[in-house]
Design a protein around this motif. Structure first.
Motif: not given
Length: 468
Positions: A225-230
């Motif tokens: 997984c690679c989350s750039a924003d939340c």
């Protein structure tokens, strides 16, 4: 009377009652010993100190008066914020009510049009059948003519019956459309104890009470997984992008588990909630994707742009989109480009590598992260104000606010979260590298429970920090 032991002036009763244990030679009658007790120089010194103390009290009293006046101004300013927010909410409700009213008008206009057409057909058939009936009456004494008229009348009746069987002519006894109120909206509004939070501004550094790891890996993820924003939804669930697996994920912040996944056709970077059931996602391929997340997350409409899309937020029905470059773009909800911000009034470049963007709760300030320059600050009218950075912050990529006058900024290469006040003054490092490990990417803050969520580069884990 005077007690030298305690340095107190007393009456005879007090001497006898409270100073009877004092040495006899330490208590004096003041009139009898005034020449020995009184010293003019000491009296002058006391008088000088008294005046100094009096001046101090006068200054403190004035400062309190000034503070009361300032407090009144601040209070009125905060009440104005409440009234402005109230007007904004009322405007939104009016628009929503107008939309429902227009929908009803449109539906019933269509229905009215159909019924009018049917009425016109009925009137035509009624005239035609009446003509046939009149002709039959006139042809009663002529068998051949009666036969012809009856056959023609029979064909007309068959045509009418065919139309009735096709429901082209029907009785409209019931209401075709009905309005059903949004009960979840009413339940949510009834559960509110206010239209915002009232709390003191926080001027000290937050501390970590506890931290937890949230596993965001789900079946079907082919990559790390690679989350750039939340961001947080209106009911405090965590919505986050996973661009490695081209998906948007919804996390229950109570159970700390992924409860829904929406697959997208391109890599998602920035995400922001628009309403309580719709979010907007900045995607690769110069695209802005709208996603419904009320019951089941589903992609809906798309907007194509002429620029790269990375960070995204909304205000007053406008989309603010960064591009990982030298500009900030403002679109309307239909995708029309309204404004491009890239320079200050002197023509100086504001950005070199723009990333995430956010607004304060009342929308009076906007903060844009820039990898090389730190945080670029604008007022509520999108006018540039200042840029701030710090030696503890290296490669600013994510930003959020706490609603109490503080800003949290993620340092991608410093592997930390730095706390600033609303004017850009550093308060301190709230989360250090040992708490994050490496390469944090984005951040959002739960103002109700003081929880900070941090996503990371190439990690199946999102960090949750409970602060105090």
């Amino acid at each position: 009377m005077y007690c030298e032991e305690h340095g107190e002036v007393c009456c005879c009763t007090c001497i006898a009652t409270h100073h009877k244990s004092c040495p006899e030679k330490s208590t004096y009658s003041i009139p009898d010993t005034i020449d020995a007790l009184f010293n003019l120089r000491d009296c002058k010194q006391i008088q000088s100190r008294l005046r100094d103390t009096l001046d101090s009290m006068t200054a403190i009293g004035k400062s309190k008066d000034d503070k009361l006046e300032a407090l009144k101004d601040v209070k009125n300013g905060e009440i104005d914020k409440v009234l402005n927010y109230q007007r904004a909410l009322e405007s939104i409700i009016r628009k929503a009510a107008d939309a429902s009213r227009n929908e009803i008008e449109s539906k019933y206009k269509e229905l009215e049009k159909d019924i009018l057409q049917e009425k016109q057909d009925v009137d035509g058939y009624e005239v035609s059948l009446k003509e046939s009936d009149d002709k039959l009456k006139k042809a009663e004494r002529n068998s051949a003519q009666s036969f012809v008229c009856s056959k023609i009348a029979e064909e007309k009746m068959k045509e009418v019956n065919r139309q009735i069987s096709k429901q082209k002519l029907r009785n409209n006894d019931g209401i075709e459309y009905t309005f059903t109120p949004n009960k979840s909206l009413m339940k949510y509004l009834n559960g509110l104890h206010g239209i915002g939070m009232v709390g003191k501004k926080r001027i000290d550094l937050y501390k970590i009470k506890e931290s937890k790891d949230i596993n965001i890996k789900v079946a079907g993820d082919s990559k790390t997984c690679c989350s750039a924003d939340c961001c947080l939804t209106f009911d405090n669930q965590l919505l986050m992008t996973d661009y490695n697996n081209k998906s948007l994920k919804l996390i229950d912040t109570n159970t700390m588990t992924v409860i829904d996944v929406c697959k997208l056709d391109s890599e998602p970077f920035g995400v922001c909630c628009i309403t309580d059931d719709e979010a907007v996602v900045a995607c690769g391929g110069n695209k802005i994707q709208f996603v419904s997340y009320g019951y089941k997350m589903e992609p809906t409409r798309q907007i194509k742009t002429s620029h790269t899309c990375y960070g995204v937020t909304t205000k007053n029905d406008k989309l603010y989109v960064t591009c990982r470059g030298s500009s900030l773009y403002i679109h309307d909800m239909a995708g029309n480009l309204l404004k491009t911000i890239s320079q200050d009034i002197d023509g100086n470049e504001l950005f070199s590598h723009s990333r995430h963007v956010t607004f304060t709760e009342n929308g009076d300030k906007m903060y844009v992260c820039d990898v090389n320059r730190g945080v670029v600050c604008f007022d509520g009218e999108d006018n540039y104000q200042s840029t701030f950075n710090d030696s503890d912050l290296n490669c600013a990529v994510g930003v959020c606010v706490d609603g109490r006058g503080n800003i949290f900024v993620v340092g991608f290469l410093s592997h930390n979260v730095v706390q600033f006040n609303e004017n850009g003054k550093k308060i301190g490092v709230v989360i250090k590298q040992d708490g994050l490990q490496q390469y944090p990417r984005s951040i959002c803050f739960d103002q109700t429970l003081n929880r900070l969520f941090v996503t990371k580069q190439r990690s199946d884990v999102v960090k949750m920090f409970e602060l105090y």
